[in-house]
Enzyme design. Structure first.
Site, short mmCIF file in Angstrom:
data_model
loop_
_atom_site.label_atom_id
_atom_site.label_comp_id
_atom_site.label_asym_id
_atom_site.label_seq_id
_atom_site.Cartn_x
_atom_site.Cartn_y
_atom_site.Cartn_z
CG ASP A 9 -1.92 1.09 1.27
OD1 ASP A 9 -1.84 2.00 0.42
OD2 ASP A 9 -2.79 1.07 2.16
CG MET A 10 1.70 3.05 -3.73
SD MET A 10 3.43 2.54 -3.84
CE MET A 10 4.20 4.09 -4.28
CG ASP A 103 -2.64 3.39 -2.79
OD1 ASP A 103 -3.72 2.78 -2.68
OD2 ASP A 103 -2.07 3.96 -1.84
CD GLU A 104 -5.35 -1.08 -0.42
OE1 GLU A 104 -5.82 -1.97 0.27
OE2 GLU A 104 -5.97 -0.03 -0.66
P1 TTP Z 1 -5.27 4.98 0.55
O1 TTP Z 1 -4.23 3.95 0.27
O2 TTP Z 1 -6.42 4.60 1.40
O3 TTP Z 1 -4.59 6.23 1.28
P2 TTP Z 1 -3.19 6.89 1.04
O4 TTP Z 1 -2.34 6.10 0.10
O5 TTP Z 1 -3.37 8.31 0.65
O6 TTP Z 1 -2.55 6.89 2.48
P3 TTP Z 1 -2.03 5.62 3.32
O7 TTP Z 1 -2.22 4.39 2.48
O8 TTP Z 1 -0.58 5.91 3.60
O9 TTP Z 1 -2.85 5.62 4.57
O10 TTP Z 1 -5.83 5.55 -0.80
C1 TTP Z 1 -5.04 5.69 -1.97
C2 TTP Z 1 -5.42 6.94 -2.73
O11 TTP Z 1 -6.80 6.88 -3.08
C3 TTP Z 1 -5.25 8.20 -1.93
O12 TTP Z 1 -3.92 8.72 -2.02
C4 TTP Z 1 -6.28 9.11 -2.52
C5 TTP Z 1 -7.39 8.18 -3.00
N1 TTP Z 1 -8.51 8.23 -2.03
C6 TTP Z 1 -9.56 9.11 -2.28
O13 TTP Z 1 -9.58 9.80 -3.31
N2 TTP Z 1 -10.58 9.19 -1.38
C7 TTP Z 1 -10.59 8.44 -0.22
O14 TTP Z 1 -11.54 8.56 0.60
C8 TTP Z 1 -9.51 7.52 0.03
C9 TTP Z 1 -9.48 6.68 1.29
C10 TTP Z 1 -8.49 7.46 -0.91
MG MG Z 2 -2.12 4.03 0.28
#
Ligand code: TTP
Ligand code: MG
Length: 380
Positions: A9-10, A103-104
């Site tokens: 997970d980025m 990103d996952e």
């Molecule tokens: P996530 O992997 O949930 O969040 P993140 O990568 O920003 O942070 P981390 O994993 O370190 O906690 O989501 C990936 C991307 O998806 C995020 O950068 C932006 C997008 N996203 C949205 O647009 N709306 C949202 O509600 C969420 C959770 C993510």
């Molecule tokens: Mg992420």
């Protein structure tokens, strides 16, 4: 045999890409979201998280919590580009890559020649070297636990959950961390005084089934470290669909259309989660006399928006003359891709609006061409 599953997970993905492209933003509270005050935060850098800002928070609230924050609009096209690059790296380690979002991903490295901890370290290094971004990696013997592990010491985390750590490692976590327990279910549990997995662990299987229906058994096992869901690589996903056998046979089209809309909503959400787009919409119907009809429509462009999928499904259903009641209704989207040639950028940026216009035009043209494109098949 015990499996080796990685969850990648980025970190603060959109915000990290912004910091990468604009190095003066490094170390600063960067908040990515819609432009108006009524829009919500997509994500924010870890620096901004210290002020209590998080995804899905209204922008006006984020501005209150972090007035010195740097607020930026989302550049989806750029994030898609980086996403392609990181998935390219994942695929070099194993073909068993299941994308979960932009990103996952899950990787099944059970049969890899290297031990999972070595693969994880190499992956982190490669992602950093090739893209300049950090990824958190969780290692465990199933999907549920590897996802918990990747979030353990984010950002830039690497954590392994082994069988001997179970179930105690899960005890302090909130119930909504369990796959299958969404916001609504978590609220219901909270109202019963159940906040943490520790509390959930005290419930027997019967009680879990009372609370969660069919899924209760799975959740009961999941918190005990049992989760046999396989990693399904994107190449193996042929379609995303929903279908149901009706409680009562019917030919009421308004009821059928309502149900189809619900299915399209779920399909659109799944496509979005997995970062897929589809080109073919199929409606499947089974009559009271067990005759199955499937009708498909293939579009010129890729779609994943609920209204676009429903528009096609609805068009199909409108053209069907029902001579019998139906006992089963289903809809699916196939011909999937993760990276359509004409890249879709989501939400409010200009390209997305343009793309939507093009998709609507394509739908219109297809509709005018009508049944030439409408394939018709009957199965027994
Ligand atoms: P996530 O992997 O949930 O969040 P993140 O990568 O920003 O942070 P981390 O994993 O370190 O906690 O989501 C990936 C991307 O998806 C995020 O950068 C932006 C997008 N996203 C949205 O647009 N709306 C949202 O509600 C969420 C959770 C993510
Ligand atoms: Mg992420």
């Amino acid at each position: 045999m015990e499996r080796s599953i990685l969850h990648l997970d980025m970190d603060a993905f959109y915000a990290s890409v912004e910091q990468l492209d604009n190095p003066h933003l490094k170390g600063k509270p960067v908040i990515v979201g819609g432009s108006g005050d009524r829009s919500v935060v997509s994500t924010c850098s870890y620096e901004a998280r210290q002020y209590g800002v998080h995804s899905a928070m209204p922008v006006f609230m984020a501005k209150k919590k972090c007035p010195q924050g740097i607020f930026l609009p989302a550049r989806h096209k750029r994030y898609e580009e980086v996403s392609r690059e990181i998935f390219g790296i994942f695929n070099q380690f194993t073909p068993l890559v299941e994308p979960l979002s932009i990103d996952e991903a899950f990787l099944d490295v059970t049969n890899h020649r290297l031990p999972p901890a070595v693969i994880a370290a190499e992956l982190k290094e490669r992602v950093l070297k090739d893209t300049g971004l950090t990824v958190s990696v969780g290692i465990s013997y199933n999907k549920f636990l590897s996802k918990i592990a990747s979030s353990w010491n984010k950002p830039d985390g690497l954590f392994t959950i082994t069988p001997d750590m179970m179930p105690r490692i899960l005890f302090p976590l909130k119930v909504d961390r369990v796959y299958g327990i969404g916001n609504k279910a978590a609220k219901k549990l909270n109202s019963l005084g159940i906040y943490h997995i520790r509390d959930l662990f005290a419930l027997d299987r019967r009680r879990m089934e009372e609370l969660f229906g069919k899924q209760g058994g799975e959740i009961y096992h999941r918190i005990r470290g049992i989760d046999n869901r396989p990693v399904i690589s994107s190449r193996d996903v042929k379609s995303v669909g929903r279908e149901t056998t009706l409680d009562r046979d019917t030919r009421d089209k308004s009821f059928i259309r309502k149900l189809l809309f619900e299915f399209c909503k779920e399909i659109s959400m799944t496509l979005d989660q997995k970062n897929f787009y589809g080109k073919t919409v199929t409606v499947k119907l089974k009559t009271s006399s067990f005759r199955t009809m499937t009708r498909s429509k293939t579009l010129e462009g890729y779609i994943k928006d609920i209204h676009e999928i429903y528009e096609v499904a609805d068009r199909i259903i409108r053209d069907i003359e029902l001579k019998e009641d139906l006992r089963l209704i289903g809809v699916s989207v196939s011909n999937l891709t993760q990276h359509p040639v004409e890249q879709v950028s989501m939400f409010e940026d200009r390209e997305y609006k343009k793309k939507k216009e093009i998709d609507r035009l394509v739908l219109d043209i297809n509709r005018k061409l009508g049944d030439d494109i409408l394939k018709f098949g009957i199965e027994l």
